[in-house]
Design a protein around this motif. Sequence first.
Motif, PDB file in Angstrom:
ATOM      1  N   VAL A 179       0.824  -1.210   0.000  1.00  0.00           N
ATOM      2  CA  VAL A 179       0.000   0.000   0.000  1.00  0.00           C
ATOM      3  C   VAL A 179       0.859   1.262   0.000  1.00  0.00           C
ATOM      4  N   PHE A 180       1.761   1.379   0.934  1.00  0.00           N
ATOM      5  CA  PHE A 180       2.492   2.632   1.140  1.00  0.00           C
ATOM      6  C   PHE A 180       3.425   2.977  -0.024  1.00  0.00           C
ATOM      7  N   VAL A 181       4.252   2.026  -0.438  1.00  0.00           N
ATOM      8  CA  VAL A 181       5.221   2.290  -1.519  1.00  0.00           C
ATOM      9  C   VAL A 181       4.517   2.596  -2.836  1.00  0.00           C
ATOM     10  N   PRO A 182       3.514   1.816  -3.278  1.00  0.00           N
ATOM     11  CA  PRO A 182       2.810   2.194  -4.516  1.00  0.00           C
ATOM     12  C   PRO A 182       2.081   3.536  -4.403  1.00  0.00           C
ATOM     13  N   ALA A 183       1.575   3.858  -3.214  1.00  0.00           N
ATOM     14  CA  ALA A 183       0.911   5.146  -3.041  1.00  0.00           C
ATOM     15  C   ALA A 183       1.898   6.295  -3.211  1.00  0.00           C
ATOM     16  N   ILE A 184       3.080   6.165  -2.657  1.00  0.00           N
ATOM     17  CA  ILE A 184       4.108   7.203  -2.815  1.00  0.00           C
ATOM     18  C   ILE A 184       4.484   7.364  -4.289  1.00  0.00           C
ATOM     19  N   PHE A 185       4.697   6.243  -4.978  1.00  0.00           N
ATOM     20  CA  PHE A 185       5.015   6.315  -6.408  1.00  0.00           C
ATOM     21  C   PHE A 185       3.873   6.954  -7.196  1.00  0.00           C
ATOM     22  N   GLY A 186       2.636   6.653  -6.837  1.00  0.00           N
ATOM     23  CA  GLY A 186       1.491   7.251  -7.520  1.00  0.00           C
ATOM     24  C   GLY A 186       1.409   8.747  -7.308  1.00  0.00           C
ATOM     25  N   VAL A 187       1.634   9.188  -6.080  1.00  0.00           N
ATOM     26  CA  VAL A 187       1.605  10.622  -5.784  1.00  0.00           C
ATOM     27  C   VAL A 187       2.693  11.349  -6.560  1.00  0.00           C
ATOM     28  N   VAL A 188       3.883  10.807  -6.571  1.00  0.00           N
ATOM     29  CA  VAL A 188       4.986  11.433  -7.312  1.00  0.00           C
ATOM     30  C   VAL A 188       4.689  11.444  -8.814  1.00  0.00           C
ATOM     31  N   ALA A 189       4.113  10.367  -9.324  1.00  0.00           N
ATOM     32  CA  ALA A 189       3.798  10.308 -10.753  1.00  0.00           C
ATOM     33  C   ALA A 189       2.749  11.348 -11.128  1.00  0.00           C
ATOM     34  N   TYR A 190       1.714  11.502 -10.310  1.00  0.00           N
ATOM     35  CA  TYR A 190       0.688  12.482 -10.625  1.00  0.00           C
ATOM     36  C   TYR A 190       1.189  13.914 -10.482  1.00  0.00           C
ATOM     37  N   GLN A 191       2.083  14.154  -9.545  1.00  0.00           N
ATOM     38  CA  GLN A 191       2.603  15.507  -9.374  1.00  0.00           C
ATOM     39  C   GLN A 191       3.527  15.909 -10.508  1.00  0.00           C
TER      40      GLN A 191
END
Length: 75
Positions: A44-56
């Motif tokens: 959960v945590f690692v993919p969420a961080i990657f998703g946030v960075v990708a969207y930003q």
Amino acid sequence: MAGLKHFKMAMDPAIQKLGNMTTTRHKYFRWTPRTARITFMYAVFVPAIFGVVAYQTDGKWDLRAKRKGDLIAEF
């Protein structure tokens, strides 16, 4: 080299034990607070961080058809 049979090796008992342990690991798995925390981090945590960075950073850089001296920033 001639006449030696290199394919016949003595099996190491420690390597056999390790192989058996890895194939039957699912039988002895228990959910503990530590394994739950590690699973949460990786699932959960690692993919969420990657998703946030990708969207930003989506659309901020354009690397296609750039030449020396061109800026890659599009914002």
